[in-house]
Design a protein around this motif. Structure first.
Motif, PDB file in Angstrom:
ATOM      1  N   TYR A 340       0.830  -1.206   0.000  1.00  0.00           N
ATOM      2  CA  TYR A 340       0.000   0.000   0.000  1.00  0.00           C
ATOM      3  C   TYR A 340       0.867   1.261   0.000  1.00  0.00           C
ATOM      4  N   THR A 341       1.844   1.291   0.920  1.00  0.00           N
ATOM      5  CA  THR A 341       2.706   2.468   0.998  1.00  0.00           C
ATOM      6  C   THR A 341       3.521   2.639  -0.279  1.00  0.00           C
ATOM      7  N   MET A 342       3.926   1.518  -0.884  1.00  0.00           N
ATOM      8  CA  MET A 342       4.653   1.605  -2.148  1.00  0.00           C
ATOM      9  C   MET A 342       3.772   2.189  -3.250  1.00  0.00           C
ATOM     10  N   MET A 343       2.497   1.743  -3.301  1.00  0.00           N
ATOM     11  CA  MET A 343       1.585   2.273  -4.304  1.00  0.00           C
ATOM     12  C   MET A 343       1.347   3.765  -4.098  1.00  0.00           C
ATOM     13  N   LYS A 344       1.230   4.189  -2.829  1.00  0.00           N
ATOM     14  CA  LYS A 344       1.023   5.608  -2.557  1.00  0.00           C
ATOM     15  C   LYS A 344       2.248   6.416  -2.994  1.00  0.00           C
ATOM     16  N   LYS A 345       3.435   5.850  -2.746  1.00  0.00           N
ATOM     17  CA  LYS A 345       4.653   6.526  -3.180  1.00  0.00           C
ATOM     18  C   LYS A 345       4.698   6.650  -4.703  1.00  0.00           C
ATOM     19  N   LEU A 346       4.296   5.558  -5.388  1.00  0.00           N
ATOM     20  CA  LEU A 346       4.288   5.585  -6.848  1.00  0.00           C
ATOM     21  C   LEU A 346       3.286   6.607  -7.377  1.00  0.00           C
ATOM     22  N   GLU A 347       2.114   6.680  -6.697  1.00  0.00           N
ATOM     23  CA  GLU A 347       1.119   7.672  -7.095  1.00  0.00           C
ATOM     24  C   GLU A 347       1.675   9.082  -6.932  1.00  0.00           C
ATOM     25  N   THR A 348       2.383   9.285  -5.802  1.00  0.00           N
ATOM     26  CA  THR A 348       2.986  10.597  -5.553  1.00  0.00           C
ATOM     27  C   THR A 348       4.046  10.906  -6.602  1.00  0.00           C
ATOM     28  N   MET A 349       4.883   9.905  -6.888  1.00  0.00           N
ATOM     29  CA  MET A 349       5.932  10.104  -7.893  1.00  0.00           C
ATOM     30  C   MET A 349       5.339  10.408  -9.263  1.00  0.00           C
TER      31      MET A 349
END
Length: 682
Positions: A340-349
């Motif tokens: 989940y946190t990785m997906m949020k980071k990817l969304e932010t990126m």
């Protein structure tokens, strides 16, 4: 030959075989293998000596073999303790002096046995009695015997305590092996105690038969022992080690089992317990972790608050079925925190520019349709940013972009969307905006940017704006129109900006090197005089003068620690210094005003004989303007003092030019320069 002798012979042969098999068993730990091998050897010695005592008829022979057995008597406890320490993995924790005591005590005791004839420390007297079936040796013991007995019991007791501690430390499914080993030690102890204290009225010591049992148990436990119930244990370990929360309920929704993670998360305040109603406590369980559903994937995803921060779990309920009958449910909170946190980071990126922290082009493409009309757009791009980036390096360029991002964020109202649209271009989108507001923001940005002083360079920005009232026109198309408008305006502003930046670069060069204004003026004057002598046009003379002024422009990208070093440069530092020609070339080709002197900058350190850099050009392959600058620049350096050298006299400098004519310098140009120097009395 009686049955006792036969049994002794049998066990002697058996343990000799076991000692050989053990030492060759590569699947066993080497230290354990060695200690078992020695243990079986000592048991064999004891058996063999007992056998020989029964077979010999002479007292001398009987007594010899009776004393031989003490090698086994004192060797067995020592090797048994060594075996145990390796098995329970404490050997490395035992002090060296203790290990030495365990190893060398048997040697000392055996020596005491064999020196008793002179010392009488081990026994006082003995006599041999022959019965119908057995030969008995009766001994009156001295202090040494009792010391040896105490040593044996201490080492055996230490082994026993280590095995008990090891058994208690193991999970219950792994305790069978140490328990068997404990039983293996207890049998010879019980037999020996019974003999010493005459509990069973035995006249013969059968302790060695007890150690035969010990040896067999040890061999079986180490070589063939299989841990029972390994699969249930493995399942238990795996389930408890999972980061998922697992709860099992029966058909009545009563909790019948849960794993360690569930206990840690929910058992406080008795929110989960065996036989408790799972669903009646469900809301309280979530409330205790401040949990709520977040939108992610297709199922229910809960965000839990923990001491470490936020954790994310996918909620899954599955039926437990057996032969088509439902027996209960498995409730699982699957830990997806990392995903989940990785997906949020990817969304932010994907939507945030990592350099400035502003929204990027992807964000505007996706979210502009949600903004209310009328929409105001302010679009700006930095003037001559490529020239700045090439001159001072990408790190300097990044610093300028970060500063621009901060300025846009500070000045834009909270309702605005601020972004770095691409490269050096920034964007402000203002919902429900008007011309007055937009013009005020533009003025504030221009004022703030003009006050920025980075790298001794004036920064300027080209800003345009537009208001769109028609929601039918795709906003992305509107941004493209504003972008084109900015590019047209930028063409008019860029020449002035470039001139300002070039002048800033010249001033920076003067401040960061020995290339003072006087040096560049003298070099430009001599270069122009040579150019006039060889018939260069006015345009060529103008370019030559600019080259004389800016030929070392690449040095602005070289560290001051190298540029201003008073001592001779190291080989590594000189390699860095040599790159200033390529760096200067990159700066020049990024500006139309400097493009004509780019080749001259690149090759102004070439030498006529091909020994220069960066390309090792020879003779007239070197651009004419570069050959002129190499000559006049070298002359001016010769006749003027530097921190690392004294000045030459003009006559000495002329001699140096003559010496290097045809090697470093163009011979024709060298003659022309000498002619000028003599005519002008320079």
């Amino acid at each position: 030959m009686n049955s006792l002798v036969l049994s002794y012979m049998f066990f002697f042969c058996l343990f000799i075989v076991l000692s050989i098999v053990t030492i060759r068993n590569a699947s066993v730990n080497p230290n354990i293998r060695l200690s078992l091998h020695l243990l079986f050897i000592f048991i064999s010695i004891w058996f063999f000596s007992n056998c020989m005592v029964q077979l010999f008829e002479s007292d001398k022979g009987i007594w010899f073999w009776h004393e031989i057995k003490f090698i086994g008597v004192y060797g067995i406890p020592a090797t048994n303790l060594y075996f145990t320490m390796n098995l329970v993995k404490v050997n490395h924790k035992v002090p060296n002096w203790v290990r030495s005591l365990v190893i060398f005590s048997p040697v000392f005791l055996v020596l005491m046995v064999y020196t008793n004839h002179w010392t009488h420390y081990f026994r006082k007297s003995y006599f041999i009695m022959h019965s119908e079936f057995l030969t008995h040796v009766f001994v009156t013991n001295a202090i040494g015997f009792y010391v040896g007995t105490i040593y044996c019991y201490i080492t055996i007791a230490a082994s026993l305590l280590l095995l008990i501690w090891y058994a208690l430390k193991q999970p219950k499914y792994y305790r069978v092996q140490p328990i068997l080993l404990i039983l293996g030690i207890l049998v010879p102890i019980i037999i020996n105690v019974s003999f010493i204290f005459n509990i069973l009225n035995e006249t013969y010591d059968y302790t060695i038969l007890g150690f035969s049992f010990t040896g067999l148990v040890y061999y079986i436990s180490i070589s063939y022992f299989k841990v029972p119930d390994i699969i249930p244990l493995a399942r238990e370990i795996i389930v408890n080690d999972l980061s998922d929360i697992i709860i099992i309920c029966d058909l009545n929704n009563h909790v019948v089992e849960y794993n360690e993670k569930a206990r840690k998360i929910f058992q406080e305040n008795s929110l989960i317990d065996l036989n408790s109603d799972y669903y009646s406590n469900f809301d309280k369980m979530l409330e205790s972790k401040k949990a709520h559903i977040v939108s992610y994937y297709d199922g229910d995803i809960y965000e839990f608050t923990s001491e470490k921060g936020y954790e994310y779990y996918e909620y899954i309920v599955s039926d437990i079925k057996h032969k088509s009958h439902t027996l209960g449910q498995v409730i699982k909170f699957r830990d997806i925190t990392q995903n989940y946190t990785m997906m949020k980071k990817l969304e932010t990126m994907a939507t945030i520019d990592p350099l400035t922290g502003l929204f990027n082009r992807n964000y505007f493409s996706e979210f502009l349709s949600k903004i209310e009309y009328p929409i105001g757009i302010i679009y700006g791009g930095l003037n001559s940013f490529k020239l700045i980036n090439e001159s001072f390096g990408s790190d300097a360029g990044d610093t300028i972009l970060k500063n621009m991002g901060e300025i846009f964020k500070q000045i834009a109202p909270e309702s605005a969307l601020v972004g770095r649209y691409e490269g050096d271009e920034f964007l402000i989108v203002l919902p429900k905006s008007n011309t007055v507001e937009i013009n005020s923001i533009k003025q504030d940005i221009e004022k703030k940017v003009s006050s920025v002083d980075l790298f001794n360079t004036s920064i300027s920005i080209c800003l345009v704006s537009e208001i769109f009232n028609d929601s039918r026109l795709p906003l992305n198309n509107s941004i493209v129109e504003v972008q084109k408008s900015m590019e047209r305006k930028k063409l008019l502003e860029t020449r002035s900006s470039r001139s300002s930046i070039i002048e800033s670069l010249r001033l920076t060069l003067e401040q960061s090197d020995y290339e003072t204004k006087y040096h560049t003026d003298r070099t430009a004057k001599l270069a122009t005089m040579i150019g006039e002598k060889i018939g260069l046009s006015n345009t060529e003379l103008s370019d030559l003068e600019m080259l004389a002024t800016l030929h070392d422009i690449g040095k602005v990208a070289i560290s001051d620690s190298i540029l201003l070093k008073p001592d001779k440069l190291t080989e590594k530092e000189f390699e860095v210094m040599k790159t200033h020609t390529q760096k200067g070339y990159q700066i020049a080709i990024s500006s139309p005003d400097l493009l004509r002197i780019a080749d001259g900058i690149l090759h102004h350190h070439e030498k006529y004989d091909g020994s220069g850099y960066p390309d090792g050009l020879i003779g007239e392959d070197i651009p004419l303007e570069s050959r002129i600058i190499t000559l006049v620049d070298s002359y001016d350096v010769m006749v003027n003092e530097r921190p690392y050298k004294k000045a030459m006299t003009p006559d000495d400098a002329v001699l140096e030019i003559l010496r290097c004519k045809g090697k470093h310098f163009d011979p024709n140009l060298s003659d022309i320069l000498i002619e000028i120097l003599e005519a002008e009395k320079i």
